[in-house]
Design an enzyme around this catalytic site. Sequence first.
Site, PDB file in Angstrom:
ATOM      1  N   LYS A   1      28.482  27.864 -20.538  1.00 41.40           N
ATOM      2  CA  LYS A   1      29.609  28.573 -19.954  1.00 41.40           C
ATOM      3  C   LYS A   1      30.392  27.860 -18.852  1.00 41.40           C
ATOM      4  CE  LYS A   1      28.887  33.042 -19.283  1.00 41.40           C
ATOM      5  NZ  LYS A   1      28.575  34.348 -18.786  1.00 41.40           N
TER       6      LYS A   1
ATOM      7  N   GLU B   1      13.130  37.454 -19.053  1.00 41.54           N
ATOM      8  CA  GLU B   1      14.241  37.142 -18.171  1.00 41.54           C
ATOM      9  C   GLU B   1      15.034  38.422 -17.874  1.00 41.54           C
ATOM     10  OE1 GLU B   1      16.161  33.059 -18.445  1.00 41.54           O
ATOM     11  OE2 GLU B   1      18.024  34.509 -18.849  1.00 41.54           O
TER      12      GLU B   1
ATOM     13  N   GLY C   1      23.685  35.310 -21.140  1.00 43.12           N
ATOM     14  CA  GLY C   1      23.134  34.063 -22.072  1.00 43.12           C
ATOM     15  C   GLY C   1      22.245  34.550 -22.849  1.00 43.12           C
ATOM     16  N   ARG C   2      21.211  35.339 -22.569  1.00 43.00           N
ATOM     17  CA  ARG C   2      20.242  35.839 -23.559  1.00 43.00           C
ATOM     18  C   ARG C   2      20.873  36.937 -24.567  1.00 43.00           C
ATOM     19  NH1 ARG C   2      19.092  36.891 -18.751  1.00 43.00           N
ATOM     20  NH2 ARG C   2      18.712  38.976 -17.788  1.00 43.00           N
TER      21      ARG C   2
ATOM     22  N   LYS D   1      16.340  25.786 -10.481  1.00 44.49           N
ATOM     23  CA  LYS D   1      17.499  24.619 -10.600  1.00 44.49           C
ATOM     24  C   LYS D   1      17.696  24.032  -9.189  1.00 44.49           C
ATOM     25  CE  LYS D   1      19.895  27.085 -14.330  1.00 44.49           C
ATOM     26  NZ  LYS D   1      21.376  27.872 -14.791  1.00 44.49           N
TER      27      LYS D   1
ATOM     28  N   GLU E   1      20.653  20.482 -17.441  1.00 47.02           N
ATOM     29  CA  GLU E   1      20.193  19.794 -18.587  1.00 47.02           C
ATOM     30  C   GLU E   1      20.935  19.521 -19.930  1.00 47.02           C
ATOM     31  OE1 GLU E   1      16.955  22.840 -16.662  1.00 47.02           O
ATOM     32  OE2 GLU E   1      19.159  22.565 -17.140  1.00 47.02           O
TER      33      GLU E   1
END
Length: 547
Positions: free
Chosen positions: A210, A357, A271-272, A516, A216
Site C-alpha cells: 500500500k 492479527e 491488509g488481511r 518493524k 521486506e
Amino acid sequence: MTDLNRSSDWIALEQHQRDIEKLHLRDLFAADPQRFEHFHARLSTGQGDLVLDFSKNRITKETLPLLLNLAKTAGVDVWRDRMFVGEKINNTENRAVLHVALRNRSNRPIKVDGQDVMPAVNTVLAKMRDFAERVRNGSWLGATGKPIRYVVNIGIGGSDLGPAMVTQSLRRFRHPEIKFHFLSNIDGAHLDAILDQVVAEETLFIISSKTFTTQETMTNARSARNWLTSQVTVADAVAKHFVAVSTNAKGVTEFGIDPANMFEFWDWVGGRYSLWSAIGMPILLSIGWEGFEQLLAGAHAMDRHFAEAPLEGNLPVILALIGLWYANFWKAASLAILPYAQDLARLPAYLQQADMESNGKGTTRQGRAVQTLTGPILWGEAGTNGQHAFYQLIHQGTHLIPCDFILPAKAEGKFADHHRLLAANCFAQTQALMLGKTGDEVRAEMSAAGMDEGKIKQLLPFRTFPGNRPSNTILLRRLDPYHLGMLIALYEHKIFVQGIMWNVNSFDQWGVELGKQLAGDVLSGSGAHRDGSTEGLMALYDALGKS
C-alpha cells in the site's frame, strides 16, 4: 460501557457452563436422536450451499439463546450495521472497514464521508480485468516480445497470504500456461528459490504494498529488479515486467513502473481483508475474470446473509458464539482448522493472520485493559495429514481443543475416487472426538481379539479415549470460486462478531508495527532500544558470520 463479563448475561453463561460441565456429548446425542436437525444451519443460494453442523459441541438447547442474549447486549447487530454503511468503526485509525464494498455485486451505494465508494471500486475492477485479460491472452508482452509465462507476487502479510491461499485453493481453475509464485520472506533463500524456477523474459512481477515502503517487500522488489535488469538489458525492462498494487504513485514511478500499471486501493481496506481488492491481482490472473467475479459473488452472498439473517440463524454469528463459548467459558486457548481438501492446505495459515492479527488484542476500544481472554491461537493442517501428526493430542491430550472440520462434498480431479475415503476420515474423526471409547468398549474389543486378562488390564488405560471433544463441520457443495468466497467471508464475519463481543478493534495491528520499529533500530546500529541479550546475540551473529 460496562464490561461484558460483568453483565447478567455473562454470569448466566458461567452458571450454565458449570451446570453442563459433566455432560458427555454421547449422552446428549442419545437423549436427542434429532440433535443434528436442531443444531445445524445452512446457507443455500442459486449457486451454492454451505452447511454448518455444530451439533458435536458441548451445548444444550439453552446454550445458544444465552449466547445470543450476550451478543445482543454487546450490540453485535448495531456494530454490523455500522460497518455495512461505512461508519469509521476502526477508531484508532479513524477509518471505515469496507472489504464488503469490494465484493458488493448488487452495487448498492456505500458511502464514506458522504462519498459513494462503488464507482471507484468498479473503476479499479475494470482496470484489473483489462490488464489480466491481456496477460492471459498473451497480448501483454515482455521487453523482448515474449508473452508472460510466470507471475511472481511480492508482498507480505495480507498482500501475500490471501492471494497465495486462494490461488492454491483454486488451482484447478488456473490458466494452463502461467505459473504463479509468491515471494514474502526477507530471507534471500526464498527469492533465490523462486528465481531458479522462472525465465526473466517471460516473468511478470507484482509488487503489492500500500505504502510502497514495506521493508521486506521493497527489499525483495529491488533485488528482483536487479536480477531482471541483469538478464533483460533493454531500456524498458522494468516497465514491461513490473506492475504495482499501491497508493504511492510517486514511489511506484521512481521504482521504474509505469503509473498506468499501478492498481490502487483504499485506506478502508485492511491488509488481511484485501484479497478482494487489487491485492487479488494474482488470483485474477490465475482464474480469469469469470472466476474472480464468482469469488466476489460467493463472498457477497455471505455478506447479505450476515447483514440480513436474524442472529439466531446467522452462520457467522453462530460460529463466533461457539468459539467465544469455548474461549471464555471453557478456557480453550486454541482452535484447530482442519480442511479435508489438499487444495485448502494454506487456509489455516491465512486464517491465522485473519483471526490472530484481528483479535489478538489486550486493550479495549476505550483504551482500557480487557478483562477476558480474547482471540484464540489458530493452527491446523490439511486432513488426512494431520491425523498422522497432531490428532493424538486432540484425542487424548490434556488440552481442550475445539476443531473446525471443512469438507467439500463434490469430488474433483483425475483421482476423484479417493474422495470417498477422504470424507470417511473426516466424518470418522469428528465422531471419534465426540464419542471417544469407554473402558468397557476397549475391554470387549480386546477380549474379542483373544487377549488375556493381564494384557487387557495393562493396556486398558492407554486405549481408552475420553471423547467429549467438540467440533464444527463446515460442508461445501464443492471447492470452486463461489464456495471459497462464501467460506472466507464466513470466517471474516465470525472474527468481526467476536471482536465486537470482546470490545476490541479488530482492524488495527499496532503490535506488528513495534517489530518493524525495532528492526530499524537494529539495522541502524544505534542500539538505542537494545537490551543486553540482543547486544550479545548481534555480536555473536557478526562473529560467526565472519568465521
